[in-house]
Design a protein around this motif. Structure first.
Motif, PDB file in Angstrom:
ATOM      1  N   ILE A 244      56.895  24.710  35.671  1.00 14.29           N
ATOM      2  CA  ILE A 244      57.500  25.842  36.410  1.00 14.29           C
ATOM      3  C   ILE A 244      57.456  27.115  35.579  1.00 14.29           C
ATOM      4  O   ILE A 244      57.114  28.206  36.063  1.00 14.29           O
ATOM      5  N   CYS A 245      57.742  26.970  34.287  1.00 13.15           N
ATOM      6  CA  CYS A 245      57.710  28.143  33.408  1.00 13.15           C
ATOM      7  C   CYS A 245      56.289  28.718  33.304  1.00 13.15           C
ATOM      8  O   CYS A 245      56.088  29.947  33.311  1.00 13.15           O
ATOM      9  N   ALA A 246      55.306  27.830  33.238  1.00 11.21           N
ATOM     10  CA  ALA A 246      53.914  28.277  33.144  1.00 11.21           C
ATOM     11  C   ALA A 246      53.494  29.009  34.416  1.00 11.21           C
ATOM     12  O   ALA A 246      52.812  30.046  34.381  1.00 11.21           O
ATOM     13  N   CYS A 247      53.906  28.508  35.571  1.00 19.06           N
ATOM     14  CA  CYS A 247      53.560  29.146  36.845  1.00 19.06           C
ATOM     15  C   CYS A 247      54.193  30.535  36.958  1.00 19.06           C
ATOM     16  O   CYS A 247      53.565  31.503  37.420  1.00 19.06           O
ATOM     17  N   ARG A 248      55.427  30.668  36.544  1.00 17.32           N
ATOM     18  CA  ARG A 248      56.097  31.963  36.591  1.00 17.32           C
ATOM     19  C   ARG A 248      55.409  32.962  35.660  1.00 17.32           C
ATOM     20  O   ARG A 248      55.246  34.140  35.983  1.00 17.32           O
ATOM     21  N   SER A 249      54.995  32.492  34.495  1.00  8.48           N
ATOM     22  CA  SER A 249      54.318  33.390  33.550  1.00  8.48           C
ATOM     23  C   SER A 249      53.006  33.896  34.145  1.00  8.48           C
ATOM     24  O   SER A 249      52.664  35.091  34.030  1.00  8.48           O
ATOM     25  N   CYS A 250      52.251  33.003  34.803  1.00  3.52           N
ATOM     26  CA  CYS A 250      50.979  33.394  35.426  1.00  3.52           C
ATOM     27  C   CYS A 250      51.218  34.409  36.550  1.00  3.52           C
ATOM     28  O   CYS A 250      50.477  35.386  36.729  1.00  3.52           O
ATOM     29  N   SER A 251      52.254  34.205  37.349  1.00  2.00           N
ATOM     30  CA  SER A 251      52.554  35.100  38.475  1.00  2.00           C
ATOM     31  C   SER A 251      52.922  36.484  37.974  1.00  2.00           C
ATOM     32  O   SER A 251      52.467  37.499  38.490  1.00  2.00           O
ATOM     33  N   GLN A 252      53.744  36.563  36.937  1.00  2.00           N
ATOM     34  CA  GLN A 252      54.129  37.852  36.386  1.00  2.00           C
ATOM     35  C   GLN A 252      52.938  38.580  35.770  1.00  2.00           C
ATOM     36  O   GLN A 252      52.817  39.796  35.862  1.00  2.00           O
ATOM     37  N   LEU A 253      52.025  37.811  35.174  1.00  2.00           N
ATOM     38  CA  LEU A 253      50.831  38.411  34.563  1.00  2.00           C
ATOM     39  C   LEU A 253      49.937  39.032  35.642  1.00  2.00           C
ATOM     40  O   LEU A 253      49.397  40.131  35.472  1.00  2.00           O
TER      41      LEU A 253
END
Length: 259
Positions: A244-253
């Motif tokens: 979940i943390c990885a997905c959020r980081s990708c979305s913000q990027l």
């Protein structure tokens, strides 16, 4: 003073009259005091009496009221009976007596056998394990006059009178107490009870003898399953959080690049 002496003499005479020496039995405990009586009472003090120990050729001889030879520990009574002060193992054997009258004619003869035994000492049980089986040894030294008996839970084991007792693996697994006793005709002693265990004892090949088989699905098994299940759940939760943390980081990027 004379009256006092007379009373004392009468008292001692009465006490001596009440004392009766123990008659020698066939089987005697070492240290016993006893008397071998003649078959017929000899009242003529002038008779010649001879006792012979056939096992050692010891001779106790009295003639005309005189002892020909004194033997330590042995006394010939007035009636010709033979008294032992304290019997020892060497006193075992047959005793032959012969009585002659004043002209040398034999008027009486006979034999008496006695067997002297030492007191049995308390034995100990030793255990020797081999591939699950066990050999019990009743240790009572080098005594040859003792008979061995074996007990299981204080009940005698019939037809087992050897110094060693073999237990099968199944008998060992019963965890029952065993003991042995030793006896002779005059005494008996029993060992302490022991419970046989051969678990973890190496056999001659160097392998350890396994203990009792445990239940595969016992309490220990289910405790281990619970620990593993709890650890697996925790690990799965941690992986989900990381994803979940990885997905959020990708979305913000991506949003940042669009601007």
């Amino acid at each position: 003073m004379t009256c006092q002496h007379s009373l004392l003499f009468l008292f001692l005479s009465g006490f001596a009259a009440l004392y009766v020496a123990e008659i020698c039995k066939t089987n005697l405990l070492k240290g016993t005091s006893c008397t071998i009586k003649l078959q017929t009472r000899n009242t003529d003090k002038s008779n010649e009496i001879k006792w012979v120990h056939l096992s050692s050729d010891v001779v106790i001889h009295r003639k005309n009221r005189w002892m020909r030879k004194n033997i330590p520990g042995l006394t010939m009574e007035e009636d010709g009976s033979l008294t032992f002060e304290s019997v020892s193992l060497k006193n075992s054997g047959r005793y032959r007596y012969t009585v002659f009258n004043d002209v040398g004619t034999q008027i009486d003869a006979g034999e008496k056998e006695i067997k002297v035994y030492a007191k049995a000492l308390k034995p100990t049980v030793k255990i020797n394990c081999t591939v699950g089986n066990a050999t019990l040894t009743c240790d009572f030294g080098d005594r040859t006059d003792l008979t061995v008996s074996w007990y299981k839970e204080d009940n005698i084991i019939q037809n087992e009178n050897n110094p060693t007792l073999l237990l099968t693996s199944a008998q060992v697994q019963e965890n029952k107490p065993y003991s042995c006793s030793v006896s002779n005709p005059v005494s008996k002693e029993q060992s302490d009870s022991i419970t046989v265990s051969c678990e973890g004892v190496p056999d001659p090949t160097g392998e350890s003898v396994p203990g009792p088989r445990k239940n595969l699905f016992g309490p220990d098994f289910w405790v281990m399953v619970s620990i593993l299940a709890g650890g697996g759940t925790l690990l799965l939760l941690l992986i989900c959080i990381l994803i979940i943390c990885a997905c959020r980081s990708c979305s913000q990027l991506k949003k940042a690049q669009t601007r």
